[in-house]
Design a protein around this motif. Structure first.
Motif, PDB file in Angstrom:
ATOM      1  N   LYS A  64       0.835  -1.202   0.000  1.00 45.31           N
ATOM      2  CA  LYS A  64       0.000   0.000   0.000  1.00 45.31           C
ATOM      3  C   LYS A  64       0.871   1.254   0.000  1.00 45.31           C
ATOM      4  N   LYS A  65       0.283   2.337  -0.520  1.00 45.32           N
ATOM      5  CA  LYS A  65       0.882   3.662  -0.392  1.00 45.32           C
ATOM      6  C   LYS A  65       0.117   4.415   0.693  1.00 45.32           C
ATOM      7  N   LEU A  66       0.844   4.867   1.713  1.00 50.01           N
ATOM      8  CA  LEU A  66       0.237   5.643   2.796  1.00 50.01           C
ATOM      9  C   LEU A  66       0.589   7.112   2.613  1.00 50.01           C
ATOM     10  N   GLU A  67      -0.435   7.973   2.680  1.00 49.57           N
ATOM     11  CA  GLU A  67      -0.216   9.415   2.633  1.00 49.57           C
ATOM     12  C   GLU A  67      -0.593   9.975   4.001  1.00 49.57           C
ATOM     13  N   VAL A  68       0.430  10.429   4.731  1.00 47.85           N
ATOM     14  CA  VAL A  68       0.238  10.834   6.122  1.00 47.85           C
ATOM     15  C   VAL A  68       0.503  12.333   6.246  1.00 47.85           C
ATOM     16  N   GLY A  69      -0.475  13.048   6.787  1.00 44.03           N
ATOM     17  CA  GLY A  69      -0.353  14.495   6.937  1.00 44.03           C
ATOM     18  C   GLY A  69      -1.154  15.223   5.878  1.00 44.03           C
ATOM     19  N   ALA A  70      -1.589  16.425   6.209  1.00 44.78           N
ATOM     20  CA  ALA A  70      -2.469  17.174   5.312  1.00 44.78           C
ATOM     21  C   ALA A  70      -1.793  17.512   3.986  1.00 44.78           C
ATOM     22  N   ASN A  71      -0.494  17.764   4.027  1.00 46.76           N
ATOM     23  CA  ASN A  71       0.230  18.133   2.809  1.00 46.76           C
ATOM     24  C   ASN A  71       1.382  17.159   2.570  1.00 46.76           C
ATOM     25  N   ALA A  72       1.061  15.882   2.579  1.00 46.15           N
ATOM     26  CA  ALA A  72       2.093  14.853   2.428  1.00 46.15           C
ATOM     27  C   ALA A  72       2.770  14.966   1.068  1.00 46.15           C
ATOM     28  N   THR A  73       4.088  14.940   1.072  1.00 44.82           N
ATOM     29  CA  THR A  73       4.851  15.005  -0.175  1.00 44.82           C
ATOM     30  C   THR A  73       5.586  13.689  -0.392  1.00 44.82           C
ATOM     31  N   ASP A  74       5.687  13.305  -1.643  1.00 42.93           N
ATOM     32  CA  ASP A  74       6.328  12.042  -2.006  1.00 42.93           C
ATOM     33  C   ASP A  74       7.798  12.293  -2.310  1.00 42.93           C
ATOM     34  N   SER A  75       8.648  12.151  -1.308  1.00 37.64           N
ATOM     35  CA  SER A  75      10.088  12.380  -1.494  1.00 37.64           C
ATOM     36  C   SER A  75      10.774  11.176  -2.131  1.00 37.64           C
ATOM     37  N   LEU A  76      10.066  10.036  -2.206  1.00 37.26           N
ATOM     38  CA  LEU A  76      10.665   8.814  -2.747  1.00 37.26           C
ATOM     39  C   LEU A  76      10.424   8.653  -4.243  1.00 37.26           C
ATOM     40  N   GLY A  77       9.424   9.343  -4.773  1.00 37.86           N
ATOM     41  CA  GLY A  77       9.061   9.157  -6.171  1.00 37.86           C
ATOM     42  C   GLY A  77       8.503   7.771  -6.423  1.00 37.86           C
ATOM     43  N   LEU A  78       7.513   7.375  -5.639  1.00 37.42           N
ATOM     44  CA  LEU A  78       6.994   6.003  -5.696  1.00 37.42           C
ATOM     45  C   LEU A  78       6.222   5.740  -6.979  1.00 37.42           C
TER      46      LEU A  78
END
Length: 271
Positions: free
Chosen positions: A159-173
């Protein structure tokens, strides 16, 4: 009796020759003994062998129930709950491998891996984990009591988890891309457990083959090319720190791009 000069000179030369020979033999003997010592203390050869004999658990199922919403408002403690079917958490896995490998006395469990970091083991289907703000890659799969993963299409949750109101994808999933997830070995091994180390990993969105993608395993300075998704056993390791690097590579041996497709871990072996 008076000895003439030529005979005296001859005897002196003979004496000096014998003395030199004795000194040379005395010098050579320690070197020979040292060579024998070095021969008996050679570093054993590191080998990698496919692990056989584990129960398949082909019908085992792991499903994530909570959190049902994978967009979580705030980082911190998150409750996770899984459903497990046709598999008993806490049971000892049957067969000889439990005697040959480091085995958990708590039995079968779930390996929970966030962003390809070292797993946490869970022997109950519900538990809480600290999850920081951000976008995270979650992998959880069923594990035998000796930490070998159950490898079927229903034994794993990704799964992809998005945590926080302004979650940013630093991994480039890219959740559809070929991905390598490291599992074992992990931690410290002592005594008999240090003789046979389980090498195990999960591959997602790809398969391994002789003429296709592969996993290159480097154990200290020894390289192995794994062409089948199967557990393996590392043998012949020296006491001390052991470094394991796994890489997901293509048919030509080039690393496949991805945030988790090259990982290095260090484990320790003690007497």
């Amino acid at each position: 009796m008076k000895m003439n000069t030529p005979k005296l000179f001859t005897y002196m030369l003979a004496f000096l020759f014998v003395l030199a020979s004795c000194k040379q033999q005395a010098k050579e003997k320690p070197e020979q003994e040292m060579d024998e010592v070095e021969a008996t203390t050679e570093t054993p050869e590191i080998t990698l062998e496919k692990l056989e004999g584990s129960p398949a658990y082909a019908d085992a199922v792991l499903q994530l129930e909570e959190p049902s919403n994978l967009q979580i408002a705030d980082g911190g403690s998150v409750d996770f709950s899984f459903t497990v079917n046709d598999y008993e958490l806490g049971a000892q896995t049957a067969g000889p491998n439990a005697e040959q490998l480091a085995n958990s006395g708590k039995g079968q469990h779930i390996h929970f891996i966030l962003n390809n970091q070292p797993y946490s083991a869970h022997y109950e289907p519900a538990f809480a984990k600290e999850i920081p703000n951000g976008v995270h890659h979650l992998v959880a799969f069923l594990s035998r009591s000796y930490h070998e993963s159950v490898k079927n299409e229903n034994s794993v949750v990704v799964k992809k988890l998005e945590v926080g109101a302004n979650a940013t994808d630093s991994l480039g999933l890219d959740m559809e891309a070929p991905t390598l997830i490291y599992s074992r070995p992990k931690g410290t091994y002592a005594g008999k457990d240090a003789e046979n180390l389980l090498l195990d990993f999960f591959v997602l969105n790809t398969s391994l083959s002789e003429d296709g993608n592969k996993v290159k395993a480097t154990v200290n300075d020894t390289e192995f090319m794994i062409t089948e998704w199967a557990p393996h056993v590392i043998k012949g390791l020296p006491v001390g720190d052991v470094t394991i690097t796994l890489e997901l590579v293509d048919a030509e041996g080039n690393m496949i791009s991805g945030p988790f497709n090259k990982v290095t871990r260090t484990v320790s072996l003690t007497e």
